[in-house]
Design an enzyme around this catalytic site. Structure first.
Site, short mmCIF file in Angstrom:
data_model
loop_
_atom_site.label_atom_id
_atom_site.label_comp_id
_atom_site.label_asym_id
_atom_site.label_seq_id
_atom_site.Cartn_x
_atom_site.Cartn_y
_atom_site.Cartn_z
N HIS A 150 37.30 5.62 -13.90
CA HIS A 150 37.81 4.84 -12.77
C HIS A 150 37.27 3.41 -12.83
O HIS A 150 38.03 2.44 -12.69
CB HIS A 150 37.39 5.54 -11.46
CG HIS A 150 37.65 4.74 -10.23
ND1 HIS A 150 38.69 5.03 -9.36
CD2 HIS A 150 37.01 3.67 -9.69
CE1 HIS A 150 38.67 4.17 -8.36
NE2 HIS A 150 37.66 3.34 -8.54
N GLU A 151 35.97 3.28 -13.05
CA GLU A 151 35.36 1.95 -13.09
C GLU A 151 35.81 1.16 -14.32
O GLU A 151 36.05 -0.05 -14.24
CB GLU A 151 33.84 2.07 -13.07
CG GLU A 151 33.28 2.69 -11.80
CD GLU A 151 33.71 1.97 -10.54
OE1 GLU A 151 33.93 0.74 -10.58
OE2 GLU A 151 33.85 2.64 -9.49
N HIS B 8 39.07 -0.59 -13.83
CA HIS B 8 38.98 -1.88 -13.12
C HIS B 8 38.76 -3.01 -14.12
O HIS B 8 39.33 -4.09 -14.00
CB HIS B 8 37.82 -1.86 -12.12
CG HIS B 8 38.09 -1.09 -10.87
ND1 HIS B 8 39.27 -1.20 -10.17
CD2 HIS B 8 37.32 -0.21 -10.18
CE1 HIS B 8 39.21 -0.42 -9.09
NE2 HIS B 8 38.05 0.20 -9.09
N GLU C 74 42.22 0.60 -5.89
CA GLU C 74 41.46 1.85 -5.97
C GLU C 74 42.38 3.02 -6.32
O GLU C 74 42.03 3.88 -7.13
CB GLU C 74 40.73 2.11 -4.65
CG GLU C 74 39.63 1.12 -4.32
CD GLU C 74 38.55 1.08 -5.39
OE1 GLU C 74 38.29 2.12 -6.03
OE2 GLU C 74 37.98 0.00 -5.59
#
Length: 300
Positions: free
Chosen positions: A142-143, A146, A217
Site C-alpha cells: 500500500h505504501e 503511494h 488511499e
C-alpha cells in the site's frame, strides 16, 4: 504506473492533475489579492511565497519523517522488514526506497518523498509487533503504491497553500499594514480582509487535499491488493490496525493525529458529516473494495 507493475489508476491521475490545477489557480489568486492589498509589502510577499514553496517541496518529506520519529534502518538491523520491501520492490519492478522504523506503539506505516529516488517507507514498532508477515506485506505494498503513483509529492505540494495562507497573514498583520502607508481606515479594512481571504483560501485548499487524500488511499489499497494477489491479507491488516487503535492511549493518538494524511490508517476516524474533513475513507469502504477485488480475483 509507467516503470512499475502497480496497476495504473487514471482516476487518481485525473484527480491529482485537477487538484494541482485548482490549488495553483487558488495560489495565484491569493498572492494577487495580497499584492493588491499590500502594495508596499509586495517584495516581502513574493520572497516569502517563493521561499516557502521551495522549502515545502524540498524539505517537507524530511520534516514529516522527523516529526513522526522515523529512524532509517539497515538490513542487518531490520532483516524481516527489509526482506518484505525487497520482495515487493522486485515484484513491482521499482527501485527500493529507504526503509525506516518509528518507535511508537501506534500500529501504522507511512511513505514520504518527492520521487522514487528520495522515497522513504516507514513502519512503527507497534505495527511490526502486531501483524503477520502477509499482513505486513499488504501494508507495505500500500505504501509503495503511494511512491509509485507519486501522490505523496502531489499531496506535499497541494498542502503548501494552506501553510502559506497562515504565514502571509501573520506577516501582513505584523508589518504589512504599516509598510502600505495607508490611512487608519484603510488599515482597519485590511485587518478584516486579509484574515478573511486567508481563511477562505485555507478552507478551500484543505477540502481539496482531503478529497484527494481519501481517493488516493482507496487507490493504494486497490493497487496493493492487485500486486500481491492477497486482498484478504490487506483487509485483515486494516481490521487489526483499526481495532488496535482503540487500545492506544489517547495522548499517543493525539500526537499522531497531525500526520493522519501520511498514515496507512488514521489515528482517529471521523463519523457523520465530519467525514468530509477526514483524510481517509471509512473502514467499511476500504473493506468493501477489497472484498470486490477478492471476488474478481477468485473468478479469474
Amino acid at each position: 504506473m509507467p516503470g512499475t507493475r502497480f496497476a495504473p489508476d487514471r482516476g487518481l491521475t485525473t484527480r491529482m492533475v485537477s487538484t494541482m490545477f485548482l490549488i495553483g489557480l487558488l495560489y495565484v489568486v491569493f498572492v494577487g489579492v495580497l499584492l493588491a492589498l499590500l502594495r508596499g509589502a509586495w517584495p516581502i510577499i513574493l520572497l516569502v511565497a517563493g521561499g516557502l514553496f521551495i522549502a515545502q517541496f524540498w524539505f517537507s518529506d524530511r520534516i514529516a519523517a522527523f516529526g513522526m520519529g522515523a529512524r532509517e534502518v539497515t538490513p542487518q538491523q531490520a532483516p524481516e522488514l527489509h526482506g518484505a520491501v525487497d520482495r515487493l520492490c522486485a515484484l513491482a519492478d521499482m527501485p527500493k526506497p529507504r526503509v525506516a522504523i518509528a518507535d511508537s506503539d501506534v500500529p501504522n506505516a507511512f511513505a514520504t518523498g518527492r520521487s522514487q529516488k528520495s522515497a522513504l517507507v516507514c513502519a512503527t514498532t507497534g505495527l511490526l509487533r502486531r501483524l503477520e508477515p502477509e499482513e505486513l506485506e499488504g501494508v507495505l505494498a500500500h505504501e509503495l503504491s503511494h511512491v509509485a503513483h507519486r501522490d505523496v509529492a502531489v499531496m506535499t505540494i497541494a498542502s503548501f497553500l494552506g501553510v502559506l495562507a497562515g504565514i502571509v497573514t501573520r506577516i501582513g498583520l505584523w508589518g504589512g499594514f504599516r509598510q502600505s502607508g495607508g490611512r487608519d481606515s484603510s488599515a482597519a479594512i485590511l485587518v478584516v480582509l486579509i484574515p478573511l481571504i486567508s481563511a477562505v483560501v485555507y478552507a478551500i485548499s484543505y477540502l481539496l487535499t482531503r478529497m484527494l487524500s481519501r481517493y488516493r488511499e482507496l487507490s493504494a489499497d486497490r493497487a496493493a491488493a492487485l500486486l500481491t494477489g492477497r486482498p484478504s491479507a490487506l483487509a485483515s491488516a486494516l481490521t487489526k490496525v483499526t481495532g488496535q487503535m482503540a487500545q492506544i492511549p489517547t495522548r499517543d493518538l493525539r500526537k499522531a493525529e497531525p500526520f493522519n494524511a501520511f498514515y496507512f490508517a488514521p489515528a482517529f476516524s471521523k463519523e457523520g458529516m465530519s467525514r468530509l474533513l477526514s483524510s481517509h475513507p471509512t473502514l467499511e469502504q476500504r473493506l468493501d473494495q477489497l472484498g470486490r477485488i477478492s471476488a474478481q480475483l477468485g473468478r479469474a
